[in-house]
Enzyme design. Structure first.
Site, PDB file in Angstrom:
ATOM      1  N   SER A  56       0.852  -1.179   0.000  1.00 37.92           N
ATOM      2  CA  SER A  56       0.000   0.000   0.000  1.00 37.92           C
ATOM      3  C   SER A  56       0.886   1.226   0.000  1.00 37.92           C
ATOM      4  O   SER A  56       2.108   1.127   0.111  1.00 37.92           O
ATOM      5  CB  SER A  56      -0.891   0.008   1.239  1.00 37.92           C
ATOM      6  OG  SER A  56      -0.130   0.424   2.351  1.00 37.92           O
ATOM      7  N   LYS A  57       0.257   2.371  -0.079  1.00 37.61           N
ATOM      8  CA  LYS A  57       1.005   3.628  -0.156  1.00 37.61           C
ATOM      9  C   LYS A  57       1.879   3.867   1.069  1.00 37.61           C
ATOM     10  O   LYS A  57       2.807   4.658   1.026  1.00 37.61           O
ATOM     11  CB  LYS A  57       0.029   4.802  -0.337  1.00 37.61           C
ATOM     12  CG  LYS A  57      -0.675   4.742  -1.682  1.00 37.61           C
ATOM     13  CD  LYS A  57      -0.742   6.129  -2.312  1.00 37.61           C
ATOM     14  CE  LYS A  57      -1.008   6.060  -3.797  1.00 37.61           C
ATOM     15  NZ  LYS A  57      -2.402   6.012  -4.152  1.00 37.61           N
ATOM     16  N   ARG A  58       1.545   3.171   2.178  1.00 37.13           N
ATOM     17  CA  ARG A  58       2.352   3.329   3.398  1.00 37.13           C
ATOM     18  C   ARG A  58       3.821   3.054   3.139  1.00 37.13           C
ATOM     19  O   ARG A  58       4.698   3.727   3.643  1.00 37.13           O
ATOM     20  CB  ARG A  58       1.907   2.316   4.470  1.00 37.13           C
ATOM     21  CG  ARG A  58       0.756   2.702   5.329  1.00 37.13           C
ATOM     22  CD  ARG A  58       0.624   1.690   6.464  1.00 37.13           C
ATOM     23  NE  ARG A  58       0.918   0.315   6.076  1.00 37.13           N
ATOM     24  CZ  ARG A  58       0.063  -0.512   5.489  1.00 37.13           C
ATOM     25  NH1 ARG A  58      -1.155  -0.132   5.246  1.00 37.13           N
ATOM     26  NH2 ARG A  58       0.410  -1.740   5.170  1.00 37.13           N
ATOM     27  N   THR A  59       4.081   1.997   2.351  1.00 40.51           N
ATOM     28  CA  THR A  59       5.471   1.560   2.210  1.00 40.51           C
ATOM     29  C   THR A  59       6.099   1.888   0.857  1.00 40.51           C
ATOM     30  O   THR A  59       7.238   1.521   0.611  1.00 40.51           O
ATOM     31  CB  THR A  59       5.587   0.042   2.477  1.00 40.51           C
ATOM     32  OG1 THR A  59       4.520  -0.609   1.793  1.00 40.51           O
ATOM     33  CG2 THR A  59       5.498  -0.255   3.951  1.00 40.51           C
TER      34      THR A  59
END
Ligand code: GLU
Length: 494
Positions: free
Chosen positions: A256-259
């Site tokens: 996801s955009k988190r990583t």
């Protein structure tokens, strides 16, 4: 599926955003299977979510697929005998299935509101009842349902999931996956207002387009029994399946955009070479053998086998991606690498379109010509991690003059350096050939004349020419700058 059916696979994006890394990998596996077995790769646009669709998304998805080299045999801009390839243009087919479902009884009208269903599901869960929740309108007599609909009451159409049936999914990665129909709820096939849902359209299109293998992300496994039961109700062939593993971010959770970046376009913009990204995507769950990391499209096609896709999550390892990119950049021919870096040089405003001169310009003094750019690329090839690093690393070679950074300024700020530079400026000016032939011998000779070590010659020269103490070989810098600019940069320091 019988083995004699032609191989027909599809990638079915919804144009509601840019192409996700996971979608790109799914498309790649579909493409690879089609190409390895001489089948057809179909692109089908699942655009029934009219609120969230956009032309822009569709355009960028098609561009991303093209950039990766995943050409489709049927679909938008390619046509084919099973079209149209946009679901919103296939409504007549869905309507025929709706009419049939209502008359055969495997579709029924459900008048419950979304809130009522929500409460029902919550209550079902709270009481930890096993199996599925039961729709309250499943057994409403048809005449009554028709009367309520005719009176203008809103409804959805649900699929009447048969009770007590085993659903076996033939999956080329997971083997047979068994479901009990009792666990599958009566899902919505057509929304209020008449728009059919993803599960409904997808199963109908897969049948109508004679799809032999449905290769898609593992997150769709929950949909598969629904689609299989619909195909069975319609009496059409059920495709084989391959549910490819989730892609995991560095935190071990779904990417996801988190990583990191999740859209393929981000990697295109950042200058990752297409061949390298293709190679990396293929490795997300697939391997040719237990040792080969770098392979071409042709090698992938030659070795592709659904059985070599793993069940477990595939780690998105950015270091591995960077390593693969470096391998590709170092092994590209100079001509190919030059083509690949042109877009980023153009967007940085460093080269013109078309290039200065034509391909016959061999004079290295023509900055920005094809010959000059190839010389530049050859000088920088070993120093590039990504394609779009070039503009920043090479900008000083395009400009007339250069500003010195702190270290460079310090390197020229002493008497000895000034003496060296002034000697070199005169020597360069009077040289017949530039850069001087037999460069190392020439530098040695100047050092001897100046009575200093080689380093004392090279360092101030590099600082004056490039404005930093790093960068490509001095000889490359001199070649690319040419005599006039080299001398004027030295004079500027003096
Ligand atoms: N439109 C669906 C998606 O983008 C397609 C899923 C499928 O391949 O069946 O997730």
């Amino acid at each position: 599926m019988t083995d004699t059916r032609p191989v027909r696979v599809r990638f079915a994006p919804s144009p509601t955003g840019r192409l996700h890394i996971g979608g790109a990998r799914t498309a790649l596996f579909n493409w690879a299977l089609a190409r390895s077995l001489g089948g057809a790769f179909i692109l089908r646009v699942e655009d029934t979510d009219t609120e969230r669709n956009s032309e822009e998304s569709l355009h960028s998805i098609l561009e991303s697929l093209r950039w990766l080299g995943l050409d489709w045999d049927e679909g938008p801009e390619a046509n084919g005998e099973f079209g149209p390839y946009f679901q919103t243009q296939r409504m007549a087919n869905y309507q025929a299935a709706i009419d049939r479902g209502l008359s055969e009884g495997w579709l029924y009208r459900c008048f419950a509101s979304a809130e009522e269903i929500g409460e029902l599901v919550a209550e079902h869960r709270a009481n930890k009842r096993s199996g599925r929740w039961e729709g309250p309108y499943r057994d409403l007599p048809v005449a009554e349902a028709e009367a309520r609909a005719a009176a203008g009451e809103e409804f959805v159409l649900r699929f009447r999931v048969p009770m007590g049936q085993d659903v076996v999914i033939k999956d080329h990665i997971r083997g047979d996956v068994n479901f009990r129909s009792d666990e599958v709820e009566d899902w919505v096939a057509v929304r209020t207002g008449g728009m059919p849902t993803y599960n409904f359209c997808c199963a109908i299109d897969d049948a109508d387009m004679q799809i032999s293998h449905v290769i898609r992300g593992e997150e769709h496994l929950v949909n598969t029994p629904k689609q299989v039961l619909l195909a069975e109700a319609l009496g059409v062939a059920v495709p084989d399946f391959a549910h490819v593993p989730l892609i995991l971010g560095e935190d071990g959770k779904k990417l996801s955009k988190r990583t990191g970046d999740t859209a393929l376009g981000d990697y295109i913009d950042k200058g990752y070479p297409a061949d390298a990204l293709f190679n990396f995507l293929a490795l997300l769950g697939f391997s040719i053998d237990d040792k080969t990391t770098v392979f071409s499209r042709e090698e992938l096609v030659q070795h592709f086998d659904l059985k070599r896709i793993s069940k477990g999550g595939a780690l998105f390892d950015i270091d591995k991606l960077h390593w693969i990119c470096g391998e590709y950049i170092r092994h590209m021919s100079v001509a190919h690498l030059t083509d690949a870096v042109l877009p980023s040089l153009r967007s940085a405003g460093l080269v013109s379109e078309p290039l200065v001169g034509d391909d016959s310009v061999t004079d290295l003094n023509v900055i920005g010509s094809r010959a000059w750019l190839e010389r530049l690329v050859a000088a920088m090839q070993e120093r590039l991690g990504l394609l779009n690093e070039l503009p920043e690393k090479a900008a000083f070679l395009f400009s007339e003059g250069v500003e010195l950074d702190k270290k460079a300024a310090k390197a020229v700020a002493n008497e000895q350096a000034i003496a060296v530079l002034s000697h070199l400026a005169t020597a360069f000016e009077s040289a017949d050939v530039f850069p001087p032939a037999d460069w190392s011998a020439w530098v040695n000779e100047q050092a001897a004349q100046l009575d200093v070590g080689m380093g004392k010659v090279m360092k101030p020269l590099r600082a004056a020419l490039s404005g930093t103490l790093g960068g490509p070989e001095l000889l490359d810098i001199l070649t690319l700058l040419g005599k006039q600019r080299s001398v004027s940069r030295i004079r500027a320091v003096l």
